[in-house]
Design a protein around this motif. Structure first.
Motif, mmCIF file in Angstrom:
data_model
loop_
_atom_site.group_PDB
_atom_site.id
_atom_site.type_symbol
_atom_site.label_atom_id
_atom_site.label_comp_id
_atom_site.label_asym_id
_atom_site.label_seq_id
_atom_site.Cartn_x
_atom_site.Cartn_y
_atom_site.Cartn_z
ATOM 1 N N ASN A 2 0.882 -1.160 0.000
ATOM 2 C CA ASN A 2 0.000 0.000 0.000
ATOM 3 C C ASN A 2 0.919 1.208 0.000
ATOM 4 O O ASN A 2 1.379 1.669 1.037
ATOM 5 C CB ASN A 2 -0.887 -0.039 1.257
ATOM 6 C CG ASN A 2 -1.579 1.268 1.518
ATOM 7 O OD1 ASN A 2 -1.679 2.122 0.630
ATOM 8 N ND2 ASN A 2 -2.055 1.443 2.743
ATOM 9 N N HIS A 15 5.057 6.386 2.736
ATOM 10 C CA HIS A 15 4.553 5.491 3.780
ATOM 11 C C HIS A 15 4.006 4.223 3.140
ATOM 12 O O HIS A 15 3.294 4.283 2.137
ATOM 13 C CB HIS A 15 3.457 6.192 4.590
ATOM 14 C CG HIS A 15 3.969 7.359 5.369
ATOM 15 N ND1 HIS A 15 3.867 8.654 4.929
ATOM 16 C CD2 HIS A 15 4.629 7.421 6.549
ATOM 17 C CE1 HIS A 15 4.434 9.463 5.805
ATOM 18 N NE2 HIS A 15 4.901 8.737 6.800
ATOM 19 N N SER A 16 4.330 3.111 3.742
ATOM 20 C CA SER A 16 3.942 1.836 3.162
ATOM 21 C C SER A 16 3.752 0.801 4.256
ATOM 22 O O SER A 16 4.460 0.805 5.263
ATOM 23 C CB SER A 16 5.034 1.377 2.192
ATOM 24 O OG SER A 16 4.779 0.076 1.736
ATOM 25 N N THR A 17 2.785 -0.070 4.063
ATOM 26 C CA THR A 17 2.553 -1.180 4.990
ATOM 27 C C THR A 17 2.532 -2.480 4.193
ATOM 28 O O THR A 17 1.899 -2.533 3.143
ATOM 29 C CB THR A 17 1.205 -1.008 5.716
ATOM 30 O OG1 THR A 17 1.236 0.192 6.495
ATOM 31 C CG2 THR A 17 0.907 -2.190 6.636
ATOM 32 N N ASN B 2 -7.571 3.113 7.701
ATOM 33 C CA ASN B 2 -7.335 1.836 7.039
ATOM 34 C C ASN B 2 -7.167 0.835 8.155
ATOM 35 O O ASN B 2 -6.093 0.647 8.680
ATOM 36 C CB ASN B 2 -6.091 1.947 6.154
ATOM 37 C CG ASN B 2 -5.610 0.601 5.681
ATOM 38 O OD1 ASN B 2 -6.343 -0.390 5.729
ATOM 39 N ND2 ASN B 2 -4.369 0.544 5.248
ATOM 40 N N THR B 17 -3.460 3.077 9.769
ATOM 41 C CA THR B 17 -2.726 4.276 9.349
ATOM 42 C C THR B 17 -3.724 5.407 9.125
ATOM 43 O O THR B 17 -4.764 5.194 8.502
ATOM 44 C CB THR B 17 -1.958 4.011 8.041
ATOM 45 O OG1 THR B 17 -0.995 2.984 8.256
ATOM 46 C CG2 THR B 17 -1.244 5.278 7.547
ATOM 47 N N THR B 112 4.995 10.467 11.427
ATOM 48 C CA THR B 112 5.773 11.352 10.567
ATOM 49 C C THR B 112 5.071 12.703 10.496
ATOM 50 O O THR B 112 3.896 12.768 10.131
ATOM 51 C CB THR B 112 5.865 10.783 9.130
ATOM 52 O OG1 THR B 112 6.416 9.472 9.165
ATOM 53 C CG2 THR B 112 6.743 11.674 8.244
ATOM 54 N N THR B 127 1.141 11.857 9.711
ATOM 55 C CA THR B 127 0.826 10.472 9.361
ATOM 56 C C THR B 127 1.195 9.577 10.534
ATOM 57 O O THR B 127 2.337 9.593 10.989
ATOM 58 C CB THR B 127 1.607 10.023 8.105
ATOM 59 O OG1 THR B 127 1.303 10.916 7.023
ATOM 60 C CG2 THR B 127 1.232 8.599 7.709
ATOM 61 N N GLN B 129 1.224 5.636 11.765
ATOM 62 C CA GLN B 129 1.102 4.210 11.476
ATOM 63 C C GLN B 129 1.150 3.493 12.821
ATOM 64 O O GLN B 129 2.163 3.559 13.516
ATOM 65 C CB GLN B 129 2.257 3.765 10.569
ATOM 66 C CG GLN B 129 2.274 4.482 9.216
ATOM 67 C CD GLN B 129 3.591 4.290 8.465
ATOM 68 O OE1 GLN B 129 4.614 4.878 8.823
ATOM 69 N NE2 GLN B 129 3.563 3.474 7.424
#
Lengths: 161, 161
Positions: A2, A15-17, B2, B17, B112, B127, B129
């Protein structure tokens, strides 16, 4: 995966998961030990052909962490600084870590490792929520690298008792 | 938002996130200072009616962190342990943190904060997470709480020079 679109400015963040699932024939206790025991971690996650290890400190407790410094094939030093955020024996390990190559920050991540019994073995769910800085590293590369590490974990679990 | 479905087992983790954007009329330098200066952080993020502060230590550098311990209205102690992961002056702050209420871990997060000029002011992109443990806290509550904090930041920026 994502992943948002890369930005063009010098100080961008992506940003990534990602989540990877693996099943190992060993028990949750055995798999947990492979994440908790310094000598075992060093074998499957740090050592490898072509890697020169300058530092590996490891303090497995909430509030403790890891510092690893290594280089590959005479390249620049890579540094990893991790902090253990949550530990539930045989069930869950959560850690944050940042990586840098030379003086350049690459990423900061939050990783959750969940272990659940699966027959006589263990289902491992590895979730990494990452922030990748300034185009130095890619989220996709991190996911591929993690798949390789989880293969190395499987080999370590087969070797050790 | 999400957010995966909650699990039923005792040791569940929900990964989530969220991103919040705000524009402030003050410069990126001013907004950055409000995240970097201990006394300013204490005013807008820690103090408030009904809060009793037991500890607030703050060391704003990569490798440094924050410990905050407080309670609200005579309730149990809440503890926050943060680690600064990346700092680019006037542009970016990345930190991990965990929260616990009494002996119970609630969450671990990677946050972030990105600052970019917007006219004479600043666009802030926040952001987070997060990994939320065992149903103790909710990702939705964290997002709502963060919106409140970013309102408090706006008020602080208006008050101070």
């Amino acid at each position: 995966m994502n992943q948002s679109a890369p930005e063009k400015d010098e100080h961008s963040v992506i940003h990534s998961t990602f989540t990877i699932e693996r099943t190992y024939p060993q028990s949750p206790e055995r798999v947990f030990h492979a994440f908790a025991d310094k000598a075992t971690v060093r074998r499957w996650r740090i050592e490898g052909d072509g890697f020169a290890i300058a530092e590996f400190s490891f303090d497995f407790r909430v509030g403790g962490g890891e510092v690893s410094r290594f280089s590959y094939g005479g390249g620049p030093e890579v540094r990893l600084d991790a902090q253990f955020q949550d530990i539930v024996p045989d069930q869950r390990i959560v850690f944050s870590y940042r990586m840098a190559v030379g003086p350049q920050p690459m990423s900061a991540s939050l990783t959750t490792v969940e272990l659940t019994p699966s027959g006589d073995g263990t289902r491992l769910t590895y979730t990494e929520q990452g922030a990748f800085f300034d185009g130095v590293d890619s989220a996709q590369g991190r996911e591929e690298g993690t798949r390789g590490l989880l293969e190395a974990l499987g080999a370590e679990l087969q070797k050790s008792k």
